[in-house]
Enzyme design. Structure first.
Site, PDB file in Angstrom:
ATOM      1  N   GLU A   1     -25.251 -12.832 -31.073  1.00 27.76           N
ATOM      2  CA  GLU A   1     -23.949 -12.772 -30.407  1.00 27.76           C
ATOM      3  C   GLU A   1     -24.203 -12.770 -28.905  1.00 27.76           C
ATOM      4  O   GLU A   1     -24.942 -11.913 -28.404  1.00 27.76           O
ATOM      5  CB  GLU A   1     -23.207 -11.481 -30.745  1.00 27.76           C
ATOM      6  CG  GLU A   1     -22.877 -11.253 -32.187  1.00 27.76           C
ATOM      7  CD  GLU A   1     -22.209  -9.891 -32.384  1.00 27.76           C
ATOM      8  OE1 GLU A   1     -21.867  -9.231 -31.371  1.00 27.76           O
ATOM      9  OE2 GLU A   1     -22.042  -9.483 -33.544  1.00 27.76           O
TER      10      GLU A   1
ATOM     11  N   ASP B   1     -15.517  -2.074 -24.743  1.00 27.43           N
ATOM     12  CA  ASP B   1     -16.962  -1.911 -24.619  1.00 27.43           C
ATOM     13  C   ASP B   1     -17.304  -0.538 -24.054  1.00 27.43           C
ATOM     14  O   ASP B   1     -16.609  -0.010 -23.192  1.00 27.43           O
ATOM     15  CB  ASP B   1     -17.560  -2.974 -23.691  1.00 27.43           C
ATOM     16  CG  ASP B   1     -17.438  -4.372 -24.268  1.00 27.43           C
ATOM     17  OD1 ASP B   1     -17.409  -4.482 -25.505  1.00 27.43           O
ATOM     18  OD2 ASP B   1     -17.370  -5.334 -23.493  1.00 27.43           O
TER      19      ASP B   1
END
Length: 271
Positions: A51, A62
């Site tokens: 990824e 995040d």
């Protein structure tokens, strides 16, 4: 350049009676060439799927580790074209390579244009953490036209109806995020993950990958016991952050971490 679907990697891992190891790093961290070297090291050391994060200025989902790396990439002027160059370099290894991105940069770039350029770079598809299938008609159409993977997320808070909707729209695999809130490496794995995978598998034959902050081989083995894929991001990023200005040392430790995680997914008693 043709893309390789992540389903190929999951099928290979299943044939070997193990879970797949899915590794994440942001493009452009510590710089563009450094990120290519790091991702290739992860492939060589045992990652089955890669990824590549598209750095974004407002990464609401995040954790601080990935935010710090993305900010470093942004400060160096990373552009979408650079991200696609990283994809091309990693996909050339034959490893299925996804872009993980918030939706805004794709929309700004142009959905059709992004899908075409991603395919031409050899990318397998997109993971879209802030885009749900019911708000993704443009992306779904573009991806279906090009046979790109559409990886949507399910969470412990997802209803059974929402999980079914999500898996029906997905291609490649389904991303089960078993941490409530932001991502990041954790000392212990989550007891929410197993039930979430079971609920997800009840709706689909697609592989289910789990991301919940795995940071070592022992944790990877635990998750591999019930998931088709073990997704690791913050631990890889932290390894490079721990060696500012010394890429060779970072790559050495990145290789060791990947090998440890690969042993873990191979040693998990896979369901």
């Amino acid at each position: 350049m043709s893309s390789t679907s992540t389903s190929v990697a999951f099928e290979k891992a299943r044939a070997e009676d193990r879970a797949a190891l899915v590794g994440y790093l942001p493009a452009g961290f510590p710089d563009v060439e450094g990120s290519i070297a790091a991702l290739k090291t992860m492939v060589e050391a045992g990652c089955d799927v890669i990824e590549i994060g598209l750095p974004y200025s407002d990464p609401v989902m995040d954790g601080p580790t990935i935010q710090a790396a993305a900010q470093q990439a942004l400060e160096q002027g990373i552009r979408t074209a650079d991200v696609l160059r990283v994809v091309e370099a990693v996909a050339a290894t034959g490893t299925p390579t996804l872009v993980m991105t918030y939706w805004n940069p794709v929309e700004r770039y142009g959905v059709e244009r992004f899908a075409t350029d991603l395919l031409n770079a050899g990318g397998a598809g997109l993971i879209t953490p802030d885009l749900t299938p019911d708000f993704a008609p443009e992306w779904i159409a573009a991806a279906d036209e090009r046979d790109l993977d559409k990886v949507f997320l399910v969470a412990p808070s997802s209803t059974d109806e929402r999980i079914a909707l999500t898996t029906a729209a997905s291609r490649g695999f389904v991303y089960a995020t078993a941490v409530m809130g932001v991502t990041g490496a954790r000392a212990a794995t989550s007891d929410l993950a197993g039930p979430l995978v079971a609920r997800t598998k009840a709706t689909t034959t697609l592989p289910v990958g789990v991301g919940l902050g795995v940071s070592n081989g022992a944790q990877a083995a635990e998750v591999a016991g019930f998931a088709d894929g073990v997704i690791v991001g913050s631990a890889f990023v932290r390894t490079l952050l721990d060696h500012p200005g010394d890429l060779s040392a970072g790559l050495r430790d990145l290789r060791a971490l990947t090998e440890d995680l690969a042993r873990g997914v191979a040693g998990g008693v896979h369901a």
